[in-house]
Write an enzyme that holds these catalytic residues in place. Structure first.
Site: not given
Ligand code: BES
Ligand code: ZN
Ligand code: MN
Length: 490
Positions: A258, A265, A276, A335, A339
């Site tokens: 990811d 990111k 991920d 990101d 979901r």
């Molecule tokens: N894979 C990430 C979530 C994640 C964060 C997993 C830290 C393990 C450690 C997910 O896809 C993500 O990027 N989520 C975002 C959502 C936001 C953009 C609404 C997040 O948590 O920042």
């Molecule tokens: Zn993710």
């Molecule tokens: Mn993500």
């Protein structure tokens, strides 16, 4: 590893490593499980090293001669507040002591080992103690690591020990997969790994490639994978026993890397994002465990595998995508991709009409902010199911905490002016709004649990029985619930 059971402490000698677990405020009689000469030596070392048998502590007493290299005294903490997980940690510490010394045999004297759940925990701890991920580095010259071949367990329950050992080994299988980097495991490779598992265990498997996904209308999973040179896959494994008492679907988030996509990111957050795909790895580990334990439950493991990358063909912010169940999604953050893939895989899982659906996903940083990195979030549309899961998983050593889904004002943040739902509803309550998003793709009336394992999936500082790296968090919790469903959790 082979387990042997002995009923009396006097017969425990002549192993390379002798492990003894003690409660705080132990008495000399508690050392009676050791052959007397060794007990005397241990007694001498205990005050000298100020060993108090605190929870998780270890004292290794080297022996000068004889076959036994050392005695490992491990602490269980106060007897009054001991938890099943303390026995799991004790077994880990004993077997790890043996493994790091390359000792072929170990004996394990842990109080109350005749109890079913404690023996199972010992089996799990023993399996977790054998784990390393070293395939990509040359071994150090002085590295003697070799997991023991046999373990003698004082008053253990053989069936529970091997059941626990199977569960722990399946968790290590999932950890191995999760630890693989994105340049090794991409969606196609994950499908191949699933195929190997299916062949080995005699499971049914279907893999949908990008053209089959398009034909089925799985545009959400397809969209997330568009920026990658490795196209997405939907992987569906099925374990069907002779007369199943229930049918369960386990849906795993399978983002092999990811990067965030176009909403890329920052460097620090991108590190560990090979993890991920942990939900997918756990789903594979769970179905492997179900088949090895011969559980009387049909298990579907469903994985939406994709790589979230930026590129000329990536899905974009503002895109509107029609998911498998017909609902449209407005993308406002690429990101929030997990979901989006789960939208299709959850809808597909519900189409199989299982009795229960569990999805497991490294979904939101917000969940880690809310609960820390050693507790996973649990969300459900069915409190009875949620309660049963939580009580079945309570002795698994994995922590789950239920977060609410009944805040209708918060739910409004998912509304979109141009589509049925937006994929990200901002920072506040981010783990909850993610779960609320998923609920749009779960069929009404289907009992569903969502487990958010973001951050619990990956250990930075070793704790309990976890070394640095992937944990495959959630596997023991889910298997505990399957055992409960099967009526096999004694
Ligand atoms: N894979 C990430 C979530 C994640 C964060 C997993 C830290 C393990 C450690 C997910 O896809 C993500 O990027 N989520 C975002 C959502 C936001 C953009 C609404 C997040 O948590 O920042
Ligand atoms: Zn993710
Ligand atoms: Mn993500």
């Amino acid at each position: 590893m082979r387990f042997e059971i002995v009923k009396s402490g006097s017969r425990i000698g002549r192993r390379n490593v002798l492990g003894v677990a003690l409660y705080e405020n132990f008495t000399p009689e508690d050392l009676a499980s050791l052959p007397s000469s060794i007990a005397l030596l241990a007694e001498m070392y205990i005050p000298r090293e100020n060993f108090k048998a605190k929870r998780g502590s270890v004292l290794v007493v080297p022996l000068a001669n004889g076959e036994t290299q050392c005695v490992a005294l491990v602490g269980l903490g106060p007897r009054e507040s001991v938890k099943i997980d303390d026995y799991r940690v004790a077994a880990f510490n004993i077997v790890r002591t043996a493994a790091t010394r390359g000792a072929p045999s170990v004996s394990i004297a842990i109080p109350e080992a005749s109890e079913w759940l404690i023996s199972r925990a010992i089996g799990e701890g023993a399996a977790l103690a054998r784990y390393r991920f070293e395939k990509y580095r040359a071994t150090d010259e002085d590295d003697r690591f070799a997991p023991p071949e046999t373990a003698l367990v004082l008053c253990g329950d053989h069936k529970a020990l091997s059941e626990g050992f199977t569960i722990g080994t399946c968790q290590c299988y999932a950890r191995d997969l999760a630890n693989e980097p994105g340049n090794v495991v991409n969606p196609g490779v994950l499908a191949k790994i699933a195929n190997d598992l299916a062949l080995e265990k005699g499971l049914k498997i279907k893999v949908f490639d990008e053209s089959e996904l398009a034909a089925k209308g799985m545009n959400a999973l397809l969209s997330v994978g568009k920026g990658s040179a490795s196209p997405p896959r939907l992987i569906h494994l099925e374990y069907i026993p002779k007369s199943p008492v229930a049918t369960v679907a386990v849906v795993g988030k399978g983002i092999t890397f990811d990067s965030g996509g176009l909403d890329i990111k920052p460097a620090d957050s991108m590190l560990t994002m090979k993890g991920d795909k942990t939900g997918a790895c756990v789903a594979l580990g769970v179905i492997k465990a179900a088949s090895e334990l011969k559980l009387p439950i049909s298990v579907h493991a469903i994985i939406g595998a994709a790589e979230n990358m930026p590129g000329g063909n990536s899905y974009r912010p503002d895109d509107i995508i029609k998911a498998y169940n017909g609902k449209t999604i407005e993308i406002n953050n690429t990101d929030a991709e997990g979901r989006v893939t789960l939208a299709d895989t959850l809808a597909y899982a519900c189409g199989l009409k299982p009795d229960n659906v569990i999805d497991i996903a490294t979904l939101t940083g917000a969940c880690a902010v809310a609960l820390g990195d050693t507790t996973a979030g649990l969300f459900t549309n069915d409190d009875k199911f949620g309660g049963e899961f939580l009580s079945a998983a309570a002795t698994s050593g994995e922590r789950f905490w239920k977060l609410p889904m009944d805040d209708e004002n918060l739910r409004k943040k998912l509304k979109s002016p141009v589509a049925d739902v937006v994929n990200s509803a901002g920072r506040y309550g981010g783990a909850i709004t993610a779960a609320m998003f998923l609920e749009n793709f779960v069929e009404k009336g289907c009992p569903w649990i969502h487990l958010d394992i973001a951050a619990t999936d990956f250990v930075k500082e070793p704790y309990s029985y976890y070394i640095k790296g992937a944990t495959a968090y959630g596997l023991r919790g889910i298997v505990s619930w399957l055992l409960y469903l099967a009526g096999a959790d004694k």
